[in-house]
Design a protein around this motif. Structure first.
Motif, PDB file in Angstrom:
ATOM      1  N   ILE A 148      -9.095  -2.745   3.225  1.00  0.00           N
ATOM      2  CA  ILE A 148      -8.360  -1.879   4.137  1.00  0.00           C
ATOM      3  C   ILE A 148      -6.887  -2.275   4.066  1.00  0.00           C
ATOM      4  CG2 ILE A 148      -7.975  -1.249   6.560  1.00  0.00           C
ATOM      5  CD1 ILE A 148     -10.941  -1.947   7.060  1.00  0.00           C
ATOM      6  N   ILE A 149      -6.027  -1.272   3.983  1.00  0.00           N
ATOM      7  CA  ILE A 149      -4.590  -1.508   4.080  1.00  0.00           C
ATOM      8  C   ILE A 149      -4.089  -0.773   5.312  1.00  0.00           C
ATOM      9  CG2 ILE A 149      -2.320  -1.232   3.009  1.00  0.00           C
ATOM     10  CD1 ILE A 149      -3.723  -1.159   0.287  1.00  0.00           C
ATOM     11  N   ILE A 150      -3.432  -1.501   6.203  1.00  0.00           N
ATOM     12  CA  ILE A 150      -2.842  -0.914   7.396  1.00  0.00           C
ATOM     13  C   ILE A 150      -1.369  -0.646   7.104  1.00  0.00           C
ATOM     14  CG2 ILE A 150      -2.339  -1.240   9.853  1.00  0.00           C
ATOM     15  CD1 ILE A 150      -5.333  -1.367   9.338  1.00  0.00           C
ATOM     16  N   PHE A 186      -5.418  -5.876   4.857  1.00  0.00           N
ATOM     17  CA  PHE A 186      -4.039  -6.154   4.490  1.00  0.00           C
ATOM     18  C   PHE A 186      -3.110  -5.363   5.411  1.00  0.00           C
ATOM     19  CE2 PHE A 186      -6.610  -6.500   0.688  1.00  0.00           C
ATOM     20  CZ  PHE A 186      -6.213  -7.724   0.168  1.00  0.00           C
ATOM     21  N   ILE A 187      -2.018  -5.985   5.823  1.00  0.00           N
ATOM     22  CA  ILE A 187      -0.996  -5.313   6.618  1.00  0.00           C
ATOM     23  C   ILE A 187       0.210  -5.106   5.710  1.00  0.00           C
ATOM     24  CG2 ILE A 187       0.406  -5.370   8.727  1.00  0.00           C
ATOM     25  CD1 ILE A 187      -2.700  -5.609   9.164  1.00  0.00           C
ATOM     26  N   LEU A 188       0.594  -3.840   5.511  1.00  0.00           N
ATOM     27  CA  LEU A 188       1.743  -3.495   4.682  1.00  0.00           C
ATOM     28  C   LEU A 188       2.700  -2.691   5.555  1.00  0.00           C
ATOM     29  CD1 LEU A 188       3.162  -3.413   1.916  1.00  0.00           C
ATOM     30  CD2 LEU A 188       1.804  -1.380   1.383  1.00  0.00           C
ATOM     31  N   ALA A 248      10.283  -2.633  13.843  1.00  0.00           N
ATOM     32  CA  ALA A 248       9.000  -1.997  14.159  1.00  0.00           C
ATOM     33  C   ALA A 248       7.873  -2.579  13.299  1.00  0.00           C
ATOM     34  CB  ALA A 248       9.092  -0.484  13.959  1.00  0.00           C
ATOM     35  N   GLY A 249       8.175  -2.828  12.029  1.00  0.00           N
ATOM     36  CA  GLY A 249       7.181  -3.429  11.146  1.00  0.00           C
ATOM     37  C   GLY A 249       6.820  -4.832  11.586  1.00  0.00           C
ATOM     38  N   GLU A 250       7.818  -5.602  12.001  1.00  0.00           N
ATOM     39  CA  GLU A 250       7.552  -6.962  12.475  1.00  0.00           C
ATOM     40  C   GLU A 250       6.750  -6.950  13.775  1.00  0.00           C
ATOM     41  OE1 GLU A 250       7.791 -10.010  11.128  1.00  0.00           O
ATOM     42  OE2 GLU A 250       8.241  -8.821   9.360  1.00  0.00           O
ATOM     43  N   LYS A 251       7.014  -5.979  14.624  1.00  0.00           N
ATOM     44  CA  LYS A 251       6.251  -5.866  15.877  1.00  0.00           C
ATOM     45  C   LYS A 251       4.772  -5.597  15.573  1.00  0.00           C
ATOM     46  CE  LYS A 251       6.228  -3.602  20.361  1.00  0.00           C
ATOM     47  NZ  LYS A 251       6.840  -2.590  21.229  1.00  0.00           N
ATOM     48  N   LEU A 252       4.520  -4.712  14.611  1.00  0.00           N
ATOM     49  CA  LEU A 252       3.145  -4.424  14.210  1.00  0.00           C
ATOM     50  C   LEU A 252       2.488  -5.676  13.622  1.00  0.00           C
ATOM     51  CD1 LEU A 252       0.921  -2.260  13.868  1.00  0.00           C
ATOM     52  CD2 LEU A 252       1.857  -1.842  11.589  1.00  0.00           C
ATOM     53  N   ARG A 253       3.208  -6.398  12.802  1.00  0.00           N
ATOM     54  CA  ARG A 253       2.679  -7.637  12.225  1.00  0.00           C
ATOM     55  C   ARG A 253       2.329  -8.654  13.321  1.00  0.00           C
ATOM     56  NH1 ARG A 253       3.214  -7.780   6.784  1.00  0.00           N
ATOM     57  NH2 ARG A 253       4.810  -6.486   5.834  1.00  0.00           N
ATOM     58  N   GLU A 308      -4.349 -10.285   5.898  1.00  0.00           N
ATOM     59  CA  GLU A 308      -3.341 -10.804   4.974  1.00  0.00           C
ATOM     60  C   GLU A 308      -2.133  -9.875   5.031  1.00  0.00           C
ATOM     61  OE1 GLU A 308      -2.799 -11.533   0.192  1.00  0.00           O
ATOM     62  OE2 GLU A 308      -4.808 -11.647   1.045  1.00  0.00           O
ATOM     63  N   HIS A 309      -0.954 -10.453   5.116  1.00  0.00           N
ATOM     64  CA  HIS A 309       0.263  -9.657   5.230  1.00  0.00           C
ATOM     65  C   HIS A 309       0.932  -9.508   3.871  1.00  0.00           C
ATOM     66  CE1 HIS A 309       0.440  -9.449   9.660  1.00  0.00           C
ATOM     67  NE2 HIS A 309      -0.378 -10.481   9.524  1.00  0.00           N
ATOM     68  N   LEU A 310       1.229  -8.260   3.515  1.00  0.00           N
ATOM     69  CA  LEU A 310       1.929  -7.941   2.279  1.00  0.00           C
ATOM     70  C   LEU A 310       3.352  -7.524   2.647  1.00  0.00           C
ATOM     71  CD1 LEU A 310      -0.804  -5.757   0.535  1.00  0.00           C
ATOM     72  CD2 LEU A 310      -0.482  -8.231   0.411  1.00  0.00           C
TER      73      LEU A 310
END
Length: 122
Positions: free
Chosen positions: A9-11, A56-58, A64-69, A80-82
Protein backbone atom coordinates in the motif's frame (compact mmCIF):
# COMPACT_ATOMS: atom_id res chain seq x y z
CA UNK A 1 -5.23 -2.93 -9.15
CA UNK A 2 -7.75 -4.62 -6.92
CA UNK A 3 -7.32 -4.13 -3.18
CA UNK A 4 -7.64 -7.84 -2.42
CA UNK A 5 -4.60 -8.69 -4.57
CA UNK A 6 -2.35 -5.78 -3.57
CA UNK A 7 0.42 -6.85 -1.22
CA UNK A 8 1.71 -3.29 -0.79
CA UNK A 9 0.00 0.00 0.00
CA UNK A 10 1.23 3.49 -0.82
CA UNK A 11 -0.41 6.39 0.99
CA UNK A 12 -0.33 9.69 -0.93
CA UNK A 13 -1.93 13.07 -0.30
CA UNK A 14 -3.68 14.05 -3.52
CA UNK A 15 -5.48 12.58 -6.50
CA UNK A 16 -2.78 13.81 -8.89
CA UNK A 17 -0.16 11.99 -6.74
CA UNK A 18 -2.21 8.80 -6.91
CA UNK A 19 -2.68 9.03 -10.68
CA UNK A 20 1.05 9.62 -11.27
CA UNK A 21 2.18 6.76 -9.01
CA UNK A 22 -0.38 4.28 -10.39
CA UNK A 23 0.79 4.99 -13.92
CA UNK A 24 4.39 4.22 -13.02
CA UNK A 25 4.22 1.00 -11.00
CA UNK A 26 4.18 -2.60 -12.18
CA UNK A 27 3.80 -4.21 -8.73
CA UNK A 28 0.48 -5.08 -7.18
CA UNK A 29 0.07 -1.94 -5.12
CA UNK A 30 -2.97 -0.20 -3.70
CA UNK A 31 -2.55 3.58 -3.73
CA UNK A 32 -4.68 5.39 -1.16
CA UNK A 33 -5.29 9.13 -1.37
CA UNK A 34 -5.84 10.97 1.94
CA UNK A 35 -6.58 14.41 0.47
CA UNK A 36 -4.09 15.89 2.93
CA UNK A 37 -4.29 15.21 6.63
CA UNK A 38 -7.00 12.86 7.82
CA UNK A 39 -9.16 12.47 10.89
CA UNK A 40 -8.20 9.98 13.58
CA UNK A 41 -11.32 7.89 12.91
CA UNK A 42 -10.53 7.69 9.16
CA UNK A 43 -6.92 6.84 9.97
CA UNK A 44 -8.08 4.03 12.28
CA UNK A 45 -10.29 2.67 9.47
CA UNK A 46 -7.33 2.72 7.10
CA UNK A 47 -5.05 0.98 9.59
CA UNK A 48 -7.66 -1.73 10.14
CA UNK A 49 -7.66 -2.39 6.37
CA UNK A 50 -3.87 -2.78 6.11
CA UNK A 51 -3.71 -6.35 7.41
CA UNK A 52 -0.21 -7.75 6.96
CA UNK A 53 0.54 -5.67 3.87
CA UNK A 54 3.59 -3.46 3.60
CA UNK A 55 2.66 0.23 3.93
CA UNK A 56 4.57 3.17 2.47
CA UNK A 57 3.94 6.88 3.06
CA UNK A 58 4.80 9.05 0.04
CA UNK A 59 3.95 12.64 0.98
CA UNK A 60 4.91 16.02 -0.41
CA UNK A 61 8.02 17.75 0.92
CA UNK A 62 6.05 20.52 2.64
CA UNK A 63 4.35 21.22 5.96
CA UNK A 64 1.13 19.37 5.03
CA UNK A 65 3.18 16.34 4.00
CA UNK A 66 5.12 16.42 7.26
CA UNK A 67 1.88 16.68 9.24
CA UNK A 68 0.58 13.56 7.49
CA UNK A 69 3.85 11.76 8.21
CA UNK A 70 3.63 12.70 11.90
CA UNK A 71 0.10 11.27 12.06
CA UNK A 72 1.30 7.96 10.63
CA UNK A 73 4.43 7.85 12.79
CA UNK A 74 2.23 8.24 15.86
CA UNK A 75 -0.61 5.92 14.86
CA UNK A 76 1.14 3.39 12.58
CA UNK A 77 4.91 3.40 13.15
CA UNK A 78 5.29 0.23 11.05
CA UNK A 79 4.84 2.28 7.85
CA UNK A 80 7.93 3.02 5.79
CA UNK A 81 8.36 6.63 4.71
CA UNK A 82 9.45 7.44 1.17
CA UNK A 83 10.83 10.89 0.43
CA UNK A 84 11.08 12.96 -2.71
CA UNK A 85 13.85 15.54 -2.88
CA UNK A 86 12.79 18.79 -1.19
CA UNK A 87 13.65 20.75 -4.32
CA UNK A 88 10.64 19.16 -6.09
CA UNK A 89 8.22 19.91 -3.22
CA UNK A 90 5.30 17.80 -4.55
CA UNK A 91 4.99 14.18 -5.57
CA UNK A 92 2.81 15.19 -8.53
CA UNK A 93 5.43 17.58 -9.93
CA UNK A 94 8.56 15.53 -9.18
CA UNK A 95 10.30 14.29 -12.33
CA UNK A 96 9.26 10.78 -13.33
CA UNK A 97 12.82 9.49 -13.17
CA UNK A 98 13.29 10.80 -9.62
CA UNK A 99 10.01 9.32 -8.41
CA UNK A 100 10.81 6.02 -10.15
CA UNK A 101 14.13 5.84 -8.27
CA UNK A 102 12.38 6.54 -4.95
CA UNK A 103 9.86 3.76 -5.60
CA UNK A 104 12.52 1.37 -6.83
CA UNK A 105 14.51 2.05 -3.66
CA UNK A 106 11.55 0.67 -1.72
CA UNK A 107 11.46 -2.49 -3.89
CA UNK A 108 8.39 -1.29 -5.76
CA UNK A 109 8.74 -2.32 -9.39
CA UNK A 110 8.25 0.50 -11.89
CA UNK A 111 7.92 0.53 -15.68
CA UNK A 112 11.40 0.81 -17.20
CA UNK A 113 10.54 3.78 -19.41
CA UNK A 114 10.39 5.97 -16.28
CA UNK A 115 13.92 4.91 -15.31
CA UNK A 116 15.16 5.55 -18.83
CA UNK A 117 13.77 9.09 -18.79
CA UNK A 118 16.64 10.12 -16.54
CA UNK A 119 19.27 8.65 -18.86
CA UNK A 120 18.04 10.53 -21.91
CA UNK A 121 17.87 13.83 -20.02
CA UNK A 122 21.57 13.70 -19.09
Amino acid sequence: MSEEYADKIIIVEGKSDKKKVLGMIKDRVEVICTNGTISLSRLDELIDSFGDRQVFILADADEAGEKLRRQFRREYPEAEHLYIDKMYKEVATAPYHHLAMVLLGANIDVHTEFLEMGRTAQ
